[in-house]
Design a protein around this motif. Structure first.
Motif, PDB file in Angstrom:
ATOM      1  N   ARG A 322       1.078  11.242   8.427  1.00  0.00           N
ATOM      2  CA  ARG A 322       0.695  12.559   8.923  1.00  0.00           C
ATOM      3  C   ARG A 322       1.692  13.024   9.971  1.00  0.00           C
ATOM      4  NH1 ARG A 322      -5.911  11.693   9.564  1.00  0.00           N
ATOM      5  NH2 ARG A 322      -6.351  11.603   7.294  1.00  0.00           N
ATOM      6  N   ASP A 323       2.276  14.194   9.732  1.00  0.00           N
ATOM      7  CA  ASP A 323       3.263  14.767  10.662  1.00  0.00           C
ATOM      8  C   ASP A 323       4.400  13.779  10.910  1.00  0.00           C
ATOM      9  OD1 ASP A 323       1.689  17.055  10.876  1.00  0.00           O
ATOM     10  OD2 ASP A 323       0.513  16.183  12.517  1.00  0.00           O
ATOM     11  N   GLY A 324       4.795  13.036   9.884  1.00  0.00           N
ATOM     12  CA  GLY A 324       5.921  12.120  10.009  1.00  0.00           C
ATOM     13  C   GLY A 324       5.609  10.849  10.761  1.00  0.00           C
ATOM     14  N   GLN A 325       4.362  10.571  11.028  1.00  0.00           N
ATOM     15  CA  GLN A 325       3.989   9.375  11.768  1.00  0.00           C
ATOM     16  C   GLN A 325       2.903   8.592  11.011  1.00  0.00           C
ATOM     17  OE1 GLN A 325       2.784  10.711  15.650  1.00  0.00           O
ATOM     18  NE2 GLN A 325       4.890  10.696  16.428  1.00  0.00           N
ATOM     19  N   ALA A 326       2.830   7.312  11.312  1.00  0.00           N
ATOM     20  CA  ALA A 326       1.849   6.444  10.677  1.00  0.00           C
ATOM     21  C   ALA A 326       0.511   6.540  11.404  1.00  0.00           C
ATOM     22  CB  ALA A 326       2.337   4.997  10.664  1.00  0.00           C
ATOM     23  N   VAL A 327      -0.549   6.707  10.654  1.00  0.00           N
ATOM     24  CA  VAL A 327      -1.905   6.775  11.206  1.00  0.00           C
ATOM     25  C   VAL A 327      -2.742   5.716  10.490  1.00  0.00           C
ATOM     26  CG1 VAL A 327      -3.950   8.191  11.550  1.00  0.00           C
ATOM     27  CG2 VAL A 327      -1.668   9.230  11.671  1.00  0.00           C
ATOM     28  N   ARG A 328      -3.342   4.855  11.274  1.00  0.00           N
ATOM     29  CA  ARG A 328      -4.192   3.802  10.700  1.00  0.00           C
ATOM     30  C   ARG A 328      -5.602   4.349  10.540  1.00  0.00           C
ATOM     31  NH1 ARG A 328      -4.658  -2.520  12.497  1.00  0.00           N
ATOM     32  NH2 ARG A 328      -6.805  -2.880  11.823  1.00  0.00           N
ATOM     33  N   ILE A 354       0.305   5.279   2.511  1.00  0.00           N
ATOM     34  CA  ILE A 354       1.493   4.432   2.352  1.00  0.00           C
ATOM     35  C   ILE A 354       1.133   3.249   1.471  1.00  0.00           C
ATOM     36  CG2 ILE A 354       3.198   3.037   3.582  1.00  0.00           C
ATOM     37  CD1 ILE A 354       2.668   4.858   6.013  1.00  0.00           C
ATOM     38  N   ILE A 355       1.932   3.044   0.426  1.00  0.00           N
ATOM     39  CA  ILE A 355       1.666   1.942  -0.499  1.00  0.00           C
ATOM     40  C   ILE A 355       2.738   0.858  -0.422  1.00  0.00           C
ATOM     41  CG2 ILE A 355       0.360   3.400  -2.074  1.00  0.00           C
ATOM     42  CD1 ILE A 355       2.808   3.544  -3.858  1.00  0.00           C
ATOM     43  N   GLU A 356       3.892   1.138   0.181  1.00  0.00           N
ATOM     44  CA  GLU A 356       4.936   0.131   0.367  1.00  0.00           C
ATOM     45  C   GLU A 356       5.613   0.363   1.706  1.00  0.00           C
ATOM     46  OE1 GLU A 356       7.689  -0.518  -2.761  1.00  0.00           O
ATOM     47  OE2 GLU A 356       6.235  -0.151  -4.346  1.00  0.00           O
ATOM     48  N   GLY A 357       6.017  -0.755   2.321  1.00  0.00           N
ATOM     49  CA  GLY A 357       6.671  -0.674   3.627  1.00  0.00           C
ATOM     50  C   GLY A 357       5.698  -0.723   4.783  1.00  0.00           C
ATOM     51  N   VAL A 358       4.559  -1.400   4.624  1.00  0.00           N
ATOM     52  CA  VAL A 358       3.522  -1.393   5.647  1.00  0.00           C
ATOM     53  C   VAL A 358       3.632  -2.567   6.611  1.00  0.00           C
ATOM     54  CG1 VAL A 358       1.907  -0.191   4.135  1.00  0.00           C
ATOM     55  CG2 VAL A 358       1.941  -2.682   4.156  1.00  0.00           C
ATOM     56  N   GLN A 359       4.550  -3.509   6.362  1.00  0.00           N
ATOM     57  CA  GLN A 359       4.503  -4.753   7.131  1.00  0.00           C
ATOM     58  C   GLN A 359       4.896  -4.578   8.588  1.00  0.00           C
ATOM     59  OE1 GLN A 359       6.579  -3.975   4.800  1.00  0.00           O
ATOM     60  NE2 GLN A 359       8.643  -4.779   5.125  1.00  0.00           N
ATOM     61  N   THR A 360       5.627  -3.525   8.962  1.00  0.00           N
ATOM     62  CA  THR A 360       6.040  -3.340  10.365  1.00  0.00           C
ATOM     63  C   THR A 360       5.437  -2.095  10.984  1.00  0.00           C
ATOM     64  OG1 THR A 360       8.038  -2.144   9.678  1.00  0.00           O
ATOM     65  CG2 THR A 360       8.219  -4.545   9.957  1.00  0.00           C
ATOM     66  N   LEU A 361       4.483  -1.471  10.339  1.00  0.00           N
ATOM     67  CA  LEU A 361       3.933  -0.215  10.842  1.00  0.00           C
ATOM     68  C   LEU A 361       2.996  -0.452  12.019  1.00  0.00           C
ATOM     69  CD1 LEU A 361       3.124   1.785   7.595  1.00  0.00           C
ATOM     70  CD2 LEU A 361       5.110   1.983   9.090  1.00  0.00           C
ATOM     71  N   ARG A 362       3.058   0.485  12.966  1.00  0.00           N
ATOM     72  CA  ARG A 362       2.146   0.545  14.100  1.00  0.00           C
ATOM     73  C   ARG A 362       1.612   1.966  14.190  1.00  0.00           C
ATOM     74  NH1 ARG A 362       0.599  -3.622  14.281  1.00  0.00           N
ATOM     75  NH2 ARG A 362      -0.299  -3.306  16.334  1.00  0.00           N
ATOM     76  N   PRO A 363       0.466   2.183  14.809  1.00  0.00           N
ATOM     77  CA  PRO A 363      -0.029   3.558  14.970  1.00  0.00           C
ATOM     78  C   PRO A 363       1.007   4.435  15.676  1.00  0.00           C
ATOM     79  CG  PRO A 363      -1.765   1.996  15.516  1.00  0.00           C
ATOM     80  CD  PRO A 363      -0.508   1.186  15.339  1.00  0.00           C
TER      81      PRO A 363
END
Length: 384
Positions: A322-328, A354-363
């Motif tokens: 959302r808006d270029g940022q990761a939201v959990r 997001i279906i790929e590239g989730v291993q380093t994501l933070r809010p």
């Protein structure tokens, strides 16, 4: 005491090592979260800071991810029950007369057409009675004709003629009775169907309660089963059902509801339902047990790619862009399908998950959306 002191020192060293790892190795944070240490300690995972002060992935730049849009799907409530199969029509053939079987015209397992001979009983006495009745009719008719000829001369009264007419009618009824008695000695098929095992043989003497054969028309089978009363309002004639014979679980079949009972069983709080199943290949038999499944339309929910589902100590969640940022976003899984998962959560049709590239994501991590191939090795260990 010495062993206890050593254990406490080792535990303290381990905690210190984990703390140093979390502070000086930012990329370790997602792994610690996956291990549940943050949830165990009741802490909020730290938000990584980029060189410009904004929240980014732990690599120091925007995280490359692959996304998929959220769609909608309808959850299905499925009800399963065990039912018994019955032939479309089944008749137990018995004799209406007592006598010895002179001829048995069918064999077990053969198809019998309606009206075909099944068994012939001895009928000598009935044939003699029929011939006697016919002779009495002939005699009564000649007597009536003679009296009518004499009636014109006044030698015979009207009463005598009337009595002769009555005698002729009685004789004719005697013929009908004799013909009926003779017909009872010939046992025919009331319906077309397959003959089961025979209970008698030629030469047996049978009575009116003795079973000769059972004829079954199993071109279609009717399945009797029961479902809970809360689904009564969603049932209708013609509703499709999925049927599987317990003896052949790898051979699913389709049928439809053909009858609904009008009374709910007070003991089980269930309603008796009858479904019909085509059996043109004659592979099924009456009396078999069947598993019957009905699907009822449910709520409309968000539908996401199964790869989007992640797990933590608090349950299922997914990452949205959302808006270029990761939201959990925490979610509740309502139904799993072959290519989608229906969930409840803060999602709307068209949202990107997001279906790929989730291993380093933070809010709040900045995202770079890529197309096609994997952006990074997905953390499949946490997939639903």
């Amino acid at each position: 005491m010495h062993l206890l002191r050593q254990s406490l020192l080792a535990l303290a060293a381990l905690v210190l090592a984990v703390g140093i790892w979390a502070v000086y190795v930012p990329a370790a944070a997602p792994w610690l979260e996956r291990a549940g240490l943050y949830d165990l300690l009741g802490l909020e995972p730290p938000a990584p800071q980029s060189a410009e002060g904004g929240r980014r992935g732990f690599g120091g730049g925007a995280a490359q991810v692959v996304v998929a849009p959220v769609s909608t799907g309808q959850a299905n409530a499925r009800v399963s029950a065990i039912g018994d199969g019955r032939a479309l029509r089944s008749v137990t053939v018995r004799s209406d007369a007592t006598g010895m079987i002179r001829e048995l015209a069918i064999t077990p397992g053969t198809w019998v057409e309606a009206g075909a001979l099944i068994a012939q009983l001895d009928d000598d006495a009935e044939r003699i009675a029929l011939e006697r009745a016919r002779l009495m009719v002939m005699d009564a008719r000649r007597n009536l004709d003679r009296l009518r000829q004499l009636g014109g001369s006044g030698a015979v009264s009207a009463v005598q003629i009337r009595e002769a007419e009555l005698a002729l009618g009685t004789a004719e009824l005697g013929v009908e009775q004799a013909e009926f008695d003779l017909s009872l000695r010939r046992i025919t098929a009331p319906i077309s169907g397959w003959a089961g095992l025979l209970e008698v043989a030629e030469g047996d003497r049978i009575g009116t309660q003795d079973t000769i054969a059972v004829l079954s028309d199993r071109s279609s089978l009717q399945i009797d089963f029961r479902i809970p009363e809360r689904f009564i309002g969603q049932l209708s004639i013609g509703m499709p059902v999925e049927v599987t014979a317990l003896a052949r679980p790898d051979h699913p079949l389709s049928g439809e509801i053909v009858a609904l009972d009008n009374v709910v069983d007070r003991t089980s709080r269930t309603l008796r339902v009858q479904a019909q199943l085509d059996n043109a290949d004659d592979s099924l038999r009456a009396g078999q047990a069947f598993s019957v499944t009905l699907s009822f339309p449910g709520d409309t929910l968000a539908s996401v790619d199964p790869l989007a589902i992640q797990w933590s100590g608090n349950g299922a969640y997914l990452w949205a862009a959302r808006d270029g940022q990761a939201v959990r976003i925490p979610v509740t899984i309502r139904q799993r399908n072959a290519d989608s998962v229906l969930v409840e959560g803060d999602l709307a049709p068209g949202d990107l998950v997001i279906i790929e590239g989730v291993q380093t994501l933070r809010p709040g991590a900045e995202l770079q959306i890529v197309e096609g191939a994997s952006a990074a090795a997905p953390a499949r260990a946490d997939d639903a």
